[in-house]
Design an enzyme around this catalytic site. Structure first.
Site, mmCIF file in Angstrom:
data_model
loop_
_atom_site.group_PDB
_atom_site.id
_atom_site.type_symbol
_atom_site.label_atom_id
_atom_site.label_comp_id
_atom_site.label_asym_id
_atom_site.label_seq_id
_atom_site.Cartn_x
_atom_site.Cartn_y
_atom_site.Cartn_z
ATOM 1 N N GLU A 11 42.160 20.619 47.078
ATOM 2 C CA GLU A 11 43.109 20.024 46.343
ATOM 3 C C GLU A 11 44.174 21.047 46.233
ATOM 4 O OE1 GLU A 11 40.316 19.767 42.926
ATOM 5 O OE2 GLU A 11 39.281 17.927 44.017
ATOM 6 N N GLY A 54 35.229 13.858 45.512
ATOM 7 C CA GLY A 54 35.417 12.998 44.365
ATOM 8 C C GLY A 54 35.656 11.761 44.645
ATOM 9 N N GLY A 106 31.405 19.341 42.356
ATOM 10 C CA GLY A 106 32.526 19.210 41.484
ATOM 11 C C GLY A 106 31.953 18.402 40.455
ATOM 12 N N GLY A 107 32.337 16.954 40.236
ATOM 13 C CA GLY A 107 31.795 16.068 39.547
ATOM 14 C C GLY A 107 30.477 16.226 38.748
ATOM 15 N N HIS A 109 40.499 25.416 48.417
ATOM 16 C CA HIS A 109 40.009 24.308 48.054
ATOM 17 C C HIS A 109 40.972 23.077 48.407
ATOM 18 C CE1 HIS A 109 38.519 20.710 45.555
ATOM 19 N NE2 HIS A 109 37.333 21.233 45.705
ATOM 20 N N ASN A 140 32.074 23.877 40.388
ATOM 21 C CA ASN A 140 33.258 23.724 40.463
ATOM 22 C C ASN A 140 33.869 22.904 39.276
ATOM 23 O OD1 ASN A 140 36.092 23.737 40.584
ATOM 24 N ND2 ASN A 140 36.150 22.792 42.744
ATOM 25 N N TRP A 141 34.039 23.337 38.199
ATOM 26 C CA TRP A 141 34.447 22.407 36.967
ATOM 27 C C TRP A 141 35.786 21.978 36.982
ATOM 28 C CZ3 TRP A 141 32.317 25.361 31.991
ATOM 29 C CH2 TRP A 141 30.972 25.296 31.782
ATOM 30 N N LYS A 142 36.682 22.605 38.043
ATOM 31 C CA LYS A 142 38.172 21.880 38.173
ATOM 32 C C LYS A 142 38.672 22.181 36.803
ATOM 33 C CE LYS A 142 36.651 19.327 42.103
ATOM 34 N NZ LYS A 142 37.034 18.172 42.998
ATOM 35 N N SER A 178 31.124 15.108 46.744
ATOM 36 C CA SER A 178 30.216 13.918 46.101
ATOM 37 C C SER A 178 28.743 14.319 46.429
ATOM 38 C CB SER A 178 30.548 12.580 46.842
ATOM 39 O OG SER A 178 31.862 12.256 46.371
ATOM 40 N N GLU A 187 33.758 21.267 53.201
ATOM 41 C CA GLU A 187 34.075 20.076 52.355
ATOM 42 C C GLU A 187 35.056 19.149 53.115
ATOM 43 O OE1 GLU A 187 33.317 21.133 47.663
ATOM 44 O OE2 GLU A 187 35.502 21.681 48.354
HETATM 45 P P1 PGA Z 1 32.755 16.649 44.025
HETATM 46 O O1 PGA Z 1 33.757 17.888 44.306
HETATM 47 O O2 PGA Z 1 31.492 17.236 43.959
HETATM 48 O O3 PGA Z 1 33.272 16.012 42.838
HETATM 49 O O4 PGA Z 1 33.044 15.466 45.134
HETATM 50 C C1 PGA Z 1 33.452 18.859 45.227
HETATM 51 C C2 PGA Z 1 34.628 19.877 45.243
HETATM 52 O O5 PGA Z 1 35.773 19.526 45.219
HETATM 53 O O6 PGA Z 1 34.448 21.189 45.282
#
Ligand code: PGA
Length: 265
Positions: free
Chosen positions: A98, A174, A234-235, A96, A9-11, A213, A168
């Site tokens: 977010e 994050g 994500g990150g 998600h 997930n590149w956001k 994370s 999640e």
């Molecule tokens: P993260 O994000 O790996 O940066 O914690 C995961 C996600 O939001 O899908």
């Protein structure tokens, strides 16, 4: 047996230049694993076309980060599931945290997006998870069941069973704070039990991945549980070596499971 899946997930990150550099390095390392694990990259909408071209016939799939609640029409700024399908997407993230927290998507909105994605012929990746406050108040499963039930009410259990679920915990996304392998395993097992209670066998059949994370250094421990069918990253998916090592860790847990089966035979 459930085939593991790794989803990037590149956001809201990337550029034409950096995407290309990242993907070239990821593909060199992860392409050989494509028969062992499913993999998908979810870039921001404007880069879908570029990433589709770069993925080509590598065996890695294209995914998107959201889809509209509506099929088409006067929804300025939205992107429909049919458009994503036309662009070659196979997976779409829905719900998600977010989106739920920053853009106020309700359980019902998420369910409507889920339906659109399925109707367009793609696999929804339904994100569920509790906040820190909810976990501390013992509300983890009540929250997740509420999020799942909204989709079941909208589409029925059979359709939910056709999706991937991403567990999640909001407090782990994050933040660098990861749920322990025991917390993850237990939550996944409880989600399966809940779904089995809705439709016999549904929980066992469905892929449940963990996100929050995940890094190369904790991936092997998190993926060790047979309850965990992969990761939503994500990150760490923005760093070629990190993401590739996470993929290798996922593939190697499968190899270990095979070895154990061989020994048992
Ligand atoms: P993260 O994000 O790996 O940066 O914690 C995961 C996600 O939001 O899908």
């Amino acid at each position: 047996m459930r085939k593991p899946i790794l989803i990037a997930n590149w956001k809201m990150n990337g550029s034409l230049h950096s995407n290309q550099a990242l993907l070239v390095r990821i593909l060199a390392k992860l392409r050989p694993l494509r028969k062992t694990i499913d993999m998908a990259i979810c870039p921001p909408f404007p880069y879908l076309f570029q990433v589709r071209d770069l993925l080509g016939y590598t065996g890695l799939s294209l995914g998107a980060q959201n889809a509209s609640v509506a099929a088409s029409g006067a929804h300025t700024g939205e992107v429909s599931a049919t458009m994503l399908r036309e662009m070659g997407c196979r997976y779409v993230l829905v719900g998600h945290s977010e989106r739920r927290a920053l853009y106020h998507e309700s359980d019902r909105d998420v369910a409507a997006r889920f339906r659109q994605v399925l109707s367009a012929g793609m696999t929804p990746v339904l994100c569920v998870g509790e906040t820190l406050g909810e976990r501390e108040q013992g509300q983890t499963m009540a929250t997740i069941e509420r999020q799942l039930q909204a989709v079941i009410d909208e589409t029925g259990m059979a359709d939910l069973a056709a999706s991937v679920i991403a567990y999640e915990p909001v407090w782990a996304i994050g933040t660098g704070r990861t749920a322990t392998p025991e917390q993850v395993s237990e939550t996944h097992r409880t989600i399966r039990q809940f779904l089995d209670g809705c439709q016999a066998g549904a929980g066992e059949a469905l892929r449940i991945v963990y996100g929050g994370s995940v890094k190369a250094s904790n991936a092997a421990a998190l993926f060790q549980s047979p309850e965990v069918d992969g990761g939503l990253i994500g990150g760490a998916s923005l760093q070629a070596d990190e993401f590739s090592d996470i993929g290798a860790a996922l593939a190697s847990t499968l190899a270990e499971a095979d070895c154990e089966c061989d020994t048992l035979d």
